[in-house]
Design an enzyme around this catalytic site. Structure first.
Site, mmCIF file in Angstrom:
data_model
loop_
_atom_site.group_PDB
_atom_site.id
_atom_site.type_symbol
_atom_site.label_atom_id
_atom_site.label_comp_id
_atom_site.label_asym_id
_atom_site.label_seq_id
_atom_site.Cartn_x
_atom_site.Cartn_y
_atom_site.Cartn_z
ATOM 1 N N LYS A 94 4.968 -18.864 18.174
ATOM 2 C CA LYS A 94 4.168 -18.170 19.193
ATOM 3 C C LYS A 94 2.939 -18.957 19.626
ATOM 4 O O LYS A 94 2.482 -18.827 20.754
ATOM 5 C CB LYS A 94 3.761 -16.779 18.712
ATOM 6 C CG LYS A 94 4.886 -15.767 18.790
ATOM 7 C CD LYS A 94 4.365 -14.346 18.716
ATOM 8 C CE LYS A 94 5.500 -13.345 18.866
ATOM 9 N NZ LYS A 94 6.371 -13.310 17.666
ATOM 10 N N GLU A 116 -1.728 -7.126 23.962
ATOM 11 C CA GLU A 116 -1.338 -6.129 22.979
ATOM 12 C C GLU A 116 -0.612 -6.857 21.861
ATOM 13 O O GLU A 116 -0.201 -8.001 22.007
ATOM 14 C CB GLU A 116 -0.393 -5.097 23.598
ATOM 15 C CG GLU A 116 1.046 -5.569 23.784
ATOM 16 C CD GLU A 116 1.194 -6.607 24.894
ATOM 17 O OE1 GLU A 116 0.348 -6.614 25.805
ATOM 18 O OE2 GLU A 116 2.145 -7.414 24.802
ATOM 19 N N SER A 382 12.206 -19.937 13.669
ATOM 20 C CA SER A 382 11.030 -19.606 14.492
ATOM 21 C C SER A 382 9.754 -19.378 13.693
ATOM 22 O O SER A 382 8.663 -19.585 14.213
ATOM 23 C CB SER A 382 11.338 -18.386 15.357
ATOM 24 O OG SER A 382 11.784 -17.303 14.557
HETATM 25 C C1 LIG Z 1 7.694 -12.772 17.594
HETATM 26 C C2 LIG Z 1 8.664 -13.522 16.819
HETATM 27 C C3 LIG Z 1 10.012 -13.645 17.231
HETATM 28 C C4 LIG Z 1 10.574 -12.942 18.435
HETATM 29 O O1 LIG Z 1 10.040 -13.329 19.649
HETATM 30 P P1 LIG Z 1 10.839 -14.200 20.715
HETATM 31 O O2 LIG Z 1 9.989 -14.106 21.925
HETATM 32 O O3 LIG Z 1 12.178 -13.568 20.886
HETATM 33 O O4 LIG Z 1 10.944 -15.564 20.169
HETATM 34 C C5 LIG Z 1 10.871 -14.444 16.483
HETATM 35 N N1 LIG Z 1 10.449 -15.063 15.367
HETATM 36 C C6 LIG Z 1 9.172 -14.973 14.926
HETATM 37 C C7 LIG Z 1 8.789 -15.691 13.689
HETATM 38 C C8 LIG Z 1 8.243 -14.193 15.634
HETATM 39 O O5 LIG Z 1 6.984 -14.100 15.194
#
Ligand SMILES: *Cc1c(COP(=O)(O)O)cnc(C)c1O
Length: 400
Positions: A94, A116, A382
């Protein structure tokens, strides 16, 4: 064709074929147009690009590595690789778009970032970016979520952000979105609204996509350098879709790489027990844009569930909605149970604790590896799972 793709989508009104757009009140339309125009003039400037490049390298610690999972691959077959966004500063992808959004705010002369947050991940990333640039940061969060996600509330406060509790309605994400938008509309001159994924009205899905493309640009080259080939499959979890579009965007021209976006099947496919928007949803309008959505008979967002709070959203990015219809990406789902199993497998076989969101992608990669033992799969990891430890161990216990 690739550059053409990014010029063609979205079109000037923010549409990815029939999806996207901006279904918003007229006063908001003017603000979105201003952000769009500023984005186009500023983000192409040499100054902006070189500043962002330095931030990526010296502050975020990019490029993040691609890692070959030797023990996981040995156990399940296939060759499983991870793009390590968990090693990006703050532990998830993010920050890639939050740093971009905050840099844009600085160039626009804004003083305050407003957003938010649901589980608090976006709030923490944005508070980090605000601290870096010396901007004020105001995060709107439902009172229910504040109680549930208290460590993230503390993180935001330590970073200097103001957390505004939202006490009306169900006191969760939907009310927090409304509250943040209201606060932004009260002072659109000195503040800017920063969205948390490739969702919302135009130009947000485009801006967030562009800032997340760094994942795919790095990963494609790294994978080629390591193996001399492209991956047979690329897998990412799908909430709003920012980490997924970030990695997919580099492979859209590569017919040899199959792309998989993985949503939460939750506890079951009963309403309220999953967030499988692509699998079970229909096109509709939610939060000012058109996409696949889960809605009730009255067109209101349906209740959703996932053990990964970053994935429980009843809509999905407009670009993903288009890519589904074009059959460019395969969208599939993973249950809570499969997610927890993958969470422990990656922890114990590789020493990497994944976020529950990312564990959905890992679970799917394991399925692919079993099915196609000769093939390679690149997973976008992610984020890291430290935030999920208490919940997982309290709810599911430790495996033997
Ligand atoms: C917020 C988040 C997601 C989901 O958000 P996307 O916009 O779909 O990428 C996925 N993995 C992590 C670690 C997150 O914090």
């Amino acid at each position: 064709m690739k550059e053409n793709y990014f010029k063609k989508y979205p079109n000037k009104d923010g549409f990815f074929n029939e999806y996207g757009g901006a279904f918003i009140p007229p006063n908001l339309e003017d603000e979105m147009k201003k952000i769009n125009d500023a984005y186009f003039s500023i983000s192409k400037s040499h100054k902006f690009i070189s500043e962002l490049r330095d931030i990526r390298k010296y502050y975020q610690g990019r490029p993040t590595p691609v890692y070959h999972c030797h023990r996981l691959s040995e156990k399940y077959g296939g060759q499983i690789y991870l793009k390590r966004e968990d090693l990006n500063h703050t532990g998830a992808h993010k920050l890639n778009h939050c740093m971009g959004e905050a840099l844009l705010a600085k160039h626009l002369g804004k003083k305050k970032l407003i957003a938010e947050t649901g589980a608090g991940q976006h709030g923490v990333a944005l508070a980090t970016a605000a601290a870096y640039f010396g901007l004020e940061c105001e995060i709107h969060m439902g009172e229910v979520d504040i109680k549930k996600e208290y460590p993230n509330v503390l993180r935001m406060k330590v970073l200097g952000a103001t957390v505004i509790p939202v006490v009306h309605g169900l006191k969760t994400l939907k009310e927090a979105v409304d509250s943040a938008f209201e606060a932004y509309l009260k002072d659109p001159i000195s503040t800017i609204y920063c969205i948390g994924s490739v969702v919302g009205p135009h130009p947000f899905p485009m801006i967030v996509r562009d800032f997340q493309r760094v994942i795919g640009i790095e990963a494609r080259q790294q994978f080629l350098d390591m193996t001399g080939e492209l991956p047979d499959s690329v897998v990412a979890c799908l909430g709003g879709g920012s980490n997924a579009i970030g990695i997919f965007s580099a492979f859209l021209d590569d017919d040899e790489s199959q792309l998989f976006g993985i949503e939460p099947a939750g506890k079951s496919f009963k309403t309220g027990e999953h967030a499988a928007t692509m699998t079970l949803g229909k096109p509709g309008i939610i939060h000012g844009f058109k996409c696949y959505t889960l809605q009730d008979e009255n067109g209101e967002p349906a209740p959703v569930h996932s053990i990964a709070s970053g994935l429980d959203y009843p809509g999905v990015g407009p670009e993903h909605s288009m890519l589904k219809d074009l059959n460019k990406v395969t969208y599939d789902s993973i249950t809570d149970k499969e997610c927890i199993d993958a969470f422990y497998e990656l922890s114990r076989l590789e020493g990497i604790i994944p976020a529950l969101e990312s564990a959905h992608a890992v679970a799917y990669a394991i399925k692919l590896a079993k099915k196609y033992p000769q093939k390679s799969v690149l997973v976008n990891l992610s984020g890291r799972g430290d935030k999920d430890l208490d919940y997982v161990v309290d709810t599911f216990g430790l495996p033997d």
